[in-house]
Design a protein around this motif. Structure first.
Motif, mmCIF file in Angstrom:
data_model
loop_
_atom_site.group_PDB
_atom_site.id
_atom_site.type_symbol
_atom_site.label_atom_id
_atom_site.label_comp_id
_atom_site.label_asym_id
_atom_site.label_seq_id
_atom_site.Cartn_x
_atom_site.Cartn_y
_atom_site.Cartn_z
ATOM 1 N N PRO A 100 0.824 -1.214 0.000
ATOM 2 C CA PRO A 100 0.000 0.000 0.000
ATOM 3 C C PRO A 100 0.857 1.263 0.000
ATOM 4 C CG PRO A 100 -0.788 -1.546 1.638
ATOM 5 C CD PRO A 100 0.521 -2.078 1.124
ATOM 6 N N VAL A 101 0.389 2.269 -0.694
ATOM 7 C CA VAL A 101 1.083 3.547 -0.795
ATOM 8 C C VAL A 101 0.226 4.610 -0.114
ATOM 9 C CG1 VAL A 101 1.940 5.269 -2.418
ATOM 10 C CG2 VAL A 101 2.115 2.848 -2.986
ATOM 11 N N ASP A 102 0.848 5.486 0.633
ATOM 12 C CA ASP A 102 0.120 6.575 1.288
ATOM 13 C C ASP A 102 -0.176 7.663 0.259
ATOM 14 O OD1 ASP A 102 -0.975 8.502 2.900
ATOM 15 O OD2 ASP A 102 0.886 8.952 3.969
ATOM 16 N N LEU A 103 -1.441 7.799 -0.078
ATOM 17 C CA LEU A 103 -1.862 8.780 -1.070
ATOM 18 C C LEU A 103 -2.701 9.897 -0.458
ATOM 19 C CD1 LEU A 103 -2.787 6.242 -3.868
ATOM 20 C CD2 LEU A 103 -0.711 7.613 -3.684
ATOM 21 N N THR A 104 -2.608 10.063 0.833
ATOM 22 C CA THR A 104 -3.440 11.062 1.499
ATOM 23 C C THR A 104 -3.186 12.475 0.978
ATOM 24 O OG1 THR A 104 -1.863 11.169 3.335
ATOM 25 C CG2 THR A 104 -3.781 9.742 3.620
ATOM 26 N N LEU A 105 -1.974 12.765 0.524
ATOM 27 C CA LEU A 105 -1.694 14.091 -0.019
ATOM 28 C C LEU A 105 -2.496 14.365 -1.292
ATOM 29 C CD1 LEU A 105 2.165 14.303 0.544
ATOM 30 C CD2 LEU A 105 0.375 15.488 1.806
ATOM 31 N N PHE A 106 -2.906 13.304 -1.991
ATOM 32 C CA PHE A 106 -3.688 13.474 -3.219
ATOM 33 C C PHE A 106 -5.164 13.735 -2.929
ATOM 34 C CE2 PHE A 106 0.094 11.507 -4.823
ATOM 35 C CZ PHE A 106 0.244 12.027 -6.098
ATOM 36 N N GLU A 107 -5.601 13.542 -1.689
ATOM 37 C CA GLU A 107 -7.012 13.721 -1.347
ATOM 38 C C GLU A 107 -7.464 15.167 -1.462
ATOM 39 O OE1 GLU A 107 -7.340 11.978 2.523
ATOM 40 O OE2 GLU A 107 -7.550 9.963 1.709
ATOM 41 N N VAL A 108 -6.544 16.115 -1.479
ATOM 42 C CA VAL A 108 -6.909 17.530 -1.578
ATOM 43 C C VAL A 108 -7.292 17.937 -3.003
ATOM 44 C CG1 VAL A 108 -5.470 18.166 0.388
ATOM 45 C CG2 VAL A 108 -4.525 18.289 -1.927
ATOM 46 N N LEU A 109 -7.030 17.077 -3.980
ATOM 47 C CA LEU A 109 -7.339 17.399 -5.370
ATOM 48 C C LEU A 109 -8.837 17.374 -5.610
ATOM 49 C CD1 LEU A 109 -4.614 15.249 -7.153
ATOM 50 C CD2 LEU A 109 -4.587 17.716 -6.772
ATOM 51 N N ASP A 110 -9.312 18.317 -6.399
ATOM 52 C CA ASP A 110 -10.706 18.313 -6.825
ATOM 53 C C ASP A 110 -10.892 17.247 -7.889
ATOM 54 O OD1 ASP A 110 -11.532 20.447 -5.193
ATOM 55 O OD2 ASP A 110 -10.797 21.914 -6.666
ATOM 56 N N ALA A 111 -12.089 16.698 -7.985
ATOM 57 C CA ALA A 111 -12.383 15.642 -8.956
ATOM 58 C C ALA A 111 -12.192 16.108 -10.396
ATOM 59 C CB ALA A 111 -13.804 15.122 -8.756
ATOM 60 N N ASP A 112 -12.310 17.407 -10.644
ATOM 61 C CA ASP A 112 -12.158 17.914 -12.005
ATOM 62 C C ASP A 112 -10.782 18.525 -12.275
ATOM 63 O OD1 ASP A 112 -12.462 20.142 -10.423
ATOM 64 O OD2 ASP A 112 -13.928 21.112 -11.719
#
Length: 83
Positions: free
Chosen positions: A39-51
């Motif tokens: 598993p890779v920690d991708l929590t930093l990518f959670e701030v991206l908007d879906a668009d």
């Protein structure tokens, strides 16, 4: 996939899915948002908007898709996913 992308080509993609197991999906297709590896920690990518679109680099092309590497706009994190 070889008809559309090639290794080292930069492409525009966005994160289409972030899963609980640390994996995420990338897509180049508008409207397409929504095994065995560590598993890779991708929590930093959670701030991206879906668009929000990202620029990625094709790392490899298989018969089932292309592996693309993306970096957050601020450069704080990078990850690879299957398009």
């Amino acid at each position: 996939p070889n008809d559309y992308v090639e290794v080292d080509q930069e492409v525009d993609v966005w994160v289409s899915d972030i899963r609980d197991d640390g994996k995420f999906g990338l897509t180049m297709v508008e409207g397409r948002t929504g095994g065995g590896r560590r598993p890779v920690d991708l929590t930093l990518f959670e701030v991206l908007d879906a668009d929000e679109w990202l620029t990625g680099t094709v790392e490899g092309v298989m018969t089932f898709g292309a592996f693309v590497s993306v970096t957050l706009p601020d450069g704080s994190a990078s990850a690879s996913g299957l398009v």
